[in-house]
Write a protein that holds these residues in place. Structure first.
Motif, PDB file in Angstrom:
ATOM      1  N   THR A 149      -4.791 -11.058  -9.056  1.00  0.00           N
ATOM      2  CA  THR A 149      -6.204 -10.691  -8.973  1.00  0.00           C
ATOM      3  C   THR A 149      -6.502  -9.654  -7.895  1.00  0.00           C
ATOM      4  OG1 THR A 149      -6.726 -12.870  -9.757  1.00  0.00           O
ATOM      5  CG2 THR A 149      -8.514 -11.645  -8.800  1.00  0.00           C
ATOM      6  N   LYS A 150      -5.850  -9.815  -6.739  1.00  0.00           N
ATOM      7  CA  LYS A 150      -6.118  -8.868  -5.647  1.00  0.00           C
ATOM      8  C   LYS A 150      -5.844  -7.439  -6.094  1.00  0.00           C
ATOM      9  CE  LYS A 150      -5.187 -11.844  -1.628  1.00  0.00           C
ATOM     10  NZ  LYS A 150      -5.984 -12.911  -2.113  1.00  0.00           N
ATOM     11  N   GLY A 151      -4.803  -7.265  -6.900  1.00  0.00           N
ATOM     12  CA  GLY A 151      -4.474  -5.938  -7.408  1.00  0.00           C
ATOM     13  C   GLY A 151      -5.430  -5.515  -8.514  1.00  0.00           C
ATOM     14  N   ILE A 152      -5.799  -6.474  -9.352  1.00  0.00           N
ATOM     15  CA  ILE A 152      -6.687  -6.160 -10.479  1.00  0.00           C
ATOM     16  C   ILE A 152      -8.023  -5.609  -9.979  1.00  0.00           C
ATOM     17  CG2 ILE A 152      -8.044  -7.227 -12.334  1.00  0.00           C
ATOM     18  CD1 ILE A 152      -5.609  -8.966 -12.952  1.00  0.00           C
ATOM     19  N   PHE A 153      -8.565  -6.209  -8.925  1.00  0.00           N
ATOM     20  CA  PHE A 153      -9.830  -5.722  -8.364  1.00  0.00           C
ATOM     21  C   PHE A 153      -9.685  -4.279  -7.894  1.00  0.00           C
ATOM     22  CE2 PHE A 153     -10.983 -10.280  -7.291  1.00  0.00           C
ATOM     23  CZ  PHE A 153     -11.896 -10.358  -8.311  1.00  0.00           C
ATOM     24  N   GLY A 154      -8.588  -3.988  -7.229  1.00  0.00           N
ATOM     25  CA  GLY A 154      -8.359  -2.628  -6.752  1.00  0.00           C
ATOM     26  C   GLY A 154      -8.200  -1.675  -7.922  1.00  0.00           C
ATOM     27  N   TRP A 155      -7.532  -2.145  -8.951  1.00  0.00           N
ATOM     28  CA  TRP A 155      -7.214  -1.299 -10.095  1.00  0.00           C
ATOM     29  C   TRP A 155      -8.465  -0.890 -10.868  1.00  0.00           C
ATOM     30  CZ3 TRP A 155      -7.302  -0.684 -15.341  1.00  0.00           C
ATOM     31  CH2 TRP A 155      -6.343   0.183 -15.893  1.00  0.00           C
ATOM     32  N   VAL A 156      -9.396  -1.821 -11.066  1.00  0.00           N
ATOM     33  CA  VAL A 156     -10.590  -1.480 -11.860  1.00  0.00           C
ATOM     34  C   VAL A 156     -11.511  -0.517 -11.109  1.00  0.00           C
ATOM     35  CG1 VAL A 156     -10.620  -3.585 -13.256  1.00  0.00           C
ATOM     36  CG2 VAL A 156     -11.932  -3.516 -11.159  1.00  0.00           C
ATOM     37  N   ASN A 211       0.818  -1.208   0.000  1.00  0.00           N
ATOM     38  CA  ASN A 211       0.000   0.000   0.000  1.00  0.00           C
ATOM     39  C   ASN A 211       0.851   1.256   0.000  1.00  0.00           C
ATOM     40  OD1 ASN A 211      -2.691  -0.890  -0.205  1.00  0.00           O
ATOM     41  ND2 ASN A 211      -2.523  -1.721   1.849  1.00  0.00           N
ATOM     42  N   ARG A 212       2.085   1.107   0.419  1.00  0.00           N
ATOM     43  CA  ARG A 212       2.959   2.264   0.389  1.00  0.00           C
ATOM     44  C   ARG A 212       3.547   2.468  -1.004  1.00  0.00           C
ATOM     45  NH1 ARG A 212       6.265   2.927   5.709  1.00  0.00           N
ATOM     46  NH2 ARG A 212       4.140   3.005   6.486  1.00  0.00           N
ATOM     47  N   ILE A 213       3.889   1.400  -1.687  1.00  0.00           N
ATOM     48  CA  ILE A 213       4.601   1.562  -2.951  1.00  0.00           C
ATOM     49  C   ILE A 213       3.698   1.460  -4.179  1.00  0.00           C
ATOM     50  CG2 ILE A 213       6.780   0.717  -1.999  1.00  0.00           C
ATOM     51  CD1 ILE A 213       6.295  -1.926  -3.375  1.00  0.00           C
ATOM     52  N   SER A 214       2.432   1.162  -3.970  1.00  0.00           N
ATOM     53  CA  SER A 214       1.569   1.043  -5.143  1.00  0.00           C
ATOM     54  C   SER A 214       0.370   1.964  -4.989  1.00  0.00           C
ATOM     55  CB  SER A 214       1.096  -0.397  -5.285  1.00  0.00           C
ATOM     56  OG  SER A 214       0.013  -0.456  -6.153  1.00  0.00           O
ATOM     57  N   LYS A 215      -0.105   2.478  -6.117  1.00  0.00           N
ATOM     58  CA  LYS A 215      -1.269   3.368  -6.069  1.00  0.00           C
ATOM     59  C   LYS A 215      -2.546   2.556  -5.951  1.00  0.00           C
ATOM     60  CE  LYS A 215       0.592   7.258  -8.627  1.00  0.00           C
ATOM     61  NZ  LYS A 215       1.569   6.642  -9.530  1.00  0.00           N
ATOM     62  N   THR A 216      -2.438   1.272  -6.292  1.00  0.00           N
ATOM     63  CA  THR A 216      -3.622   0.418  -6.226  1.00  0.00           C
ATOM     64  C   THR A 216      -3.874   0.002  -4.784  1.00  0.00           C
ATOM     65  OG1 THR A 216      -3.000  -0.411  -8.374  1.00  0.00           O
ATOM     66  CG2 THR A 216      -4.656  -1.660  -7.195  1.00  0.00           C
TER      67      THR A 216
END
Ligand code: UDP
Ligand code: MG
Length: 309
Positions: free
Chosen positions: A181-188, A146-151
């Motif tokens: 997938t965990k990131g993909i959900f956040g990204w969309v 959560n610190r290094i990614s915007k997602t």
């Protein structure tokens, strides 16, 4: 009538196939009351046990059971993607076969969709029954991520999600090969409601994730949703250069004042080891991204189907 697709990724889940179906169908009166037709889509991820036979047996009794069977084990991410591609439902929900995602939550989750949310996600509030060291690293991963990614990534989030067709189509539009997938959900994005529940232990069988697999998976997640490590390599390089400049000035002054007696080779060896270590580490980071780019560029299919009905 609206259709609800239940995606169930299965890898060696022979004991759970039928059990899962029975537990899910305990919600039958709820499904009927909402005018929901249900299709259960088992994605067999190249199981080596009798999972496929179990699904076939189940199909004889239940018309709404469907199967997509892979030619080999492609991993859960691939199974999820296949599920999304094959799902025909107006609503889609993704659940583990081991009943760690309780079907009894479905009515509550569905009520949020009716309230206007696009997707309902679940998160377990505790990590009961998990080795403490694994929980520790899991927490560390989410904090770092959560610190290094915007997602946005939520600690304890399960893959148990109910969503509308619109969200499914958005996820399908991300056709990348390295799927986290965990990131993909956040990204969309979309309006997401979080439902919390206490950790449930596996009904039958054993988890397919050991520590090493989870570690590799976390690297997958970091490289897929953040380029911060690349920046870290550059920053590290700049810092090392600054240190070197400092050392040069120090040595020049020292030599001018005290002359240049031979010595200091142990410190020299340490410096060489340190600097080459940092270099290799940074090269490794670049390598991680390069290897992902390489796999992405090949455009290989995410999974191969052996049987489907
Ligand atoms: N799974 C899969 N392919 C794999 C590993 C797991 O389809 O290579 C499925 C598995 O059958 C289960 C779900 O993914 O339905 C979650 O796996 P597991 O219960 O082992 O993970 P955990 O709940 O311990 O995170
Ligand atoms: Mg499980």
């Amino acid at each position: 009538m609206a259709l609800l697709t239940v995606i169930v990724p299965c890898y060696n889940e022979e004991e759970n196939v039928k059990f899962f179906y029975e537990e899910l169908m305990k919600n039958q009166s709820f499904f009927t009351s909402k005018g929901l037709e249900v299709e259960v889509l088992y994605i067999d991820d190249g199981s080596k046990d009798k999972t496929v036979e179990e699904v076939k047996k189940l199909r004889k009794k239940a018309e709404n059971v469907h199967l997509v069977s892979f030619s080999r084990n492609f991993g859960k991410e691939a199974a999820i993607y296949a599920g999304f591609q094959k799902a025909k439902g107006d609503y889609v929900v993704m659940m583990d076969a081991d009943l760690q995602d309780p079907p009894s939550l479905l009515p509550e989750m569905f009520s949020y969709l009716e309230q206007g949310y696009d997707s309902v996600a679940t998160r377990r509030v505790d990590r009961k029954g998990e080795p403490p060291i694994r929980s520790f690293f899991a927490r560390l991963f989410y904090r770092l991520m959560n610190r290094i990614s915007k997602t946005d990534m939520v600690d304890g989030a399960r893959d148990y999600r109910l969503m509308t067709r619109q969200v499914v189509d958005s996820i399908l539009s991300m056709s990348e090969y390295n799927r986290f997938t965990k990131g993909i959900f956040g990204w969309v994005g979309f309006e997401t409601k979080w439902v919390e529940y206490e950790n449930v232990e596996r009904a039958h069988g054993e988890t397919k994730w050991n520590f090493w697999k989870l570690f590799l998976y976390s690297i997958e997640g970091i490289t897929a949703f953040s380029t911060a490590p690349l920046a870290f390599a550059s920053i590290m390089g700049v810092l090392m250069c600054l240190c070197a400049f400092g050392a040069i000035i120090f040595i020049i002054i020292k030599t001018l004042i005290w002359g240049d007696p031979v010595g200091g080779w142990p410190s020299m060896v340490c410096i060489i080891f340190l600097v080459s270590g940092v270099q290799l580490f940074c090269l490794g980071i670049v390598g991680q991204y390069l290897s992902r780019t390489y796999m992405e560029v090949k455009r290989r299919p995410i999974y191969l189907v052996k049987e489907e009905w």
